[in-house]
Design an enzyme around this catalytic site. Structure first.
Site, short mmCIF file in Angstrom:
data_model
loop_
_atom_site.label_atom_id
_atom_site.label_comp_id
_atom_site.label_asym_id
_atom_site.label_seq_id
_atom_site.Cartn_x
_atom_site.Cartn_y
_atom_site.Cartn_z
N GLY A 104 0.77 -1.23 0.00
CA GLY A 104 0.00 0.00 0.00
C GLY A 104 0.80 1.29 0.00
O GLY A 104 0.28 2.34 -0.35
N ASP A 105 2.07 1.23 0.41
CA ASP A 105 2.94 2.42 0.39
C ASP A 105 4.32 1.98 -0.07
O ASP A 105 5.34 2.25 0.56
CB ASP A 105 3.00 3.05 1.78
N LEU A 106 4.35 1.28 -1.21
CA LEU A 106 5.54 0.56 -1.63
C LEU A 106 6.48 1.43 -2.46
O LEU A 106 6.80 1.13 -3.59
CB LEU A 106 5.14 -0.71 -2.39
N TRP A 107 6.94 2.53 -1.85
CA TRP A 107 8.00 3.29 -2.48
C TRP A 107 9.34 2.69 -2.05
O TRP A 107 9.40 1.84 -1.14
CB TRP A 107 7.89 4.77 -2.15
N ASN B 299 10.59 2.06 1.59
CA ASN B 299 9.98 1.02 2.40
C ASN B 299 10.38 -0.38 1.97
O ASN B 299 9.78 -1.36 2.41
CB ASN B 299 8.45 1.16 2.38
#
Length: 270
Positions: free
Chosen positions: A174-177, A180
């Protein structure tokens, strides 16, 4: 109760200090990371949900309460092409673990969750185009400082034709930049999730935003394991709208123009 997570692992709150993130050694010798933030109940639920057989490793949750999270420290390492391909295969396995609905929160996780330092509503829906329009585009358009919102309205109106072939809900980080994804001696680990049920192409599009090492090898490993639908590369701007709008809410500045450019690119893709 506040502080109960620290007590569970033998830490004194006075020794840990205030908010933020810090590395500690637990009384039993384990290396750990301690975090104090309103988002930790959602993060703890997300980490537990993402720990699937064959998926990317995630830090073990040692203890969590309403404000404190204590997790395993990820051993340091470096990126390699071989590790990147393995990460792609493992990410495909994570997505394949699925979710009950688009927008479904992790079991035990709150509906009002977080992505970075801003809110993220996990409201289940059974149609990805409608859900993505309402809860991942318009929800942030309403809060962002944007010079013109017409292009986002057009994207939302046309999402059924822009979305590509229907896919079942995937289990998303969901916040896979790139920040991370931690590279260790054991490969790529995932941290700081904003986990929910969504479209698998969203996680992949996020990986491309800020320069993940060996990205093409990651994508090759992924596509080898779980082939992507035709035209997926042309849909990257559509899926990047979510993180770009989140960044516009948080930081403003050039992210507003990047979000607008992504919206125009999404419309040109069909």
């Amino acid at each position: 109760m506040p502080g109960e997570a620290l007590a569970a692992v033998g830490l004194d709150p006075r020794a840990v200090g205030g908010g933020g993130v810090r590395r500690v050694t637990l009384p039993d010798g384990r290396a750990a990371v301690v975090k104090r933030d309103p988002s930790v109940p959602a993060e703890a639920a997300g980490l537990r949900w993402l720990a699937v057989p064959g998926g990317p490793p995630v830090p073990e949750v040692y203890a969590a309460d309403a404000e404190w999270l204590v997790t395993q420290e990820v051993p340091a390492g470096s990126a390699s092409a071989v590790a990147a391909e393995e990460f792609g295969r493992r990410l495909a396995a994570l997505h394949d673990a699925g979710a009950p609905d688009f927008g479904a929160p992790p079991p035990g996780g709150p509906a009002d969750a977080w992505i970075g330092a801003t809110g993220m509503r996990n409201e289940p829906g059974d149609s990805w185009p409608e859900w993505y329009a309402e809860h991942r585009i318009l929800a942030y358009v309403r809060r962002a400082d944007l010079p013109d919102t017409a292009v986002f309205d057009e994207v939302c109106a046309r999402l059924p034709e822009l979305a590509g072939p229907p896919e079942p809900p995937a289990r998303l980080h969901g916040d896979l930049w790139s920040g991370n994804v931690l590279w260790s001696v054991e490969g790529a680990w995932l941290i700081d999730p904003a986990a929910h049920g969504g479209h698998r192409e969203t996680d992949l599009a996020m990986l491309a935003l800020f320069g993940l090492p060996h990205l093409e090898r990651v994508l090759a490993g992924y596509d080898e394991t779980a082939p992507l639908a035709e035209g997926w590369r042309s849909r990257v701007p559509l899926h990047q709208l979510f993180p770009l709008l989140v960044h516009t809410v948080l930081f403003g500045g050039g992210y507003a123009s990047r979000a607008s450019a992504a919206a125009h690119a999404a419309l040109r893709a069909v």
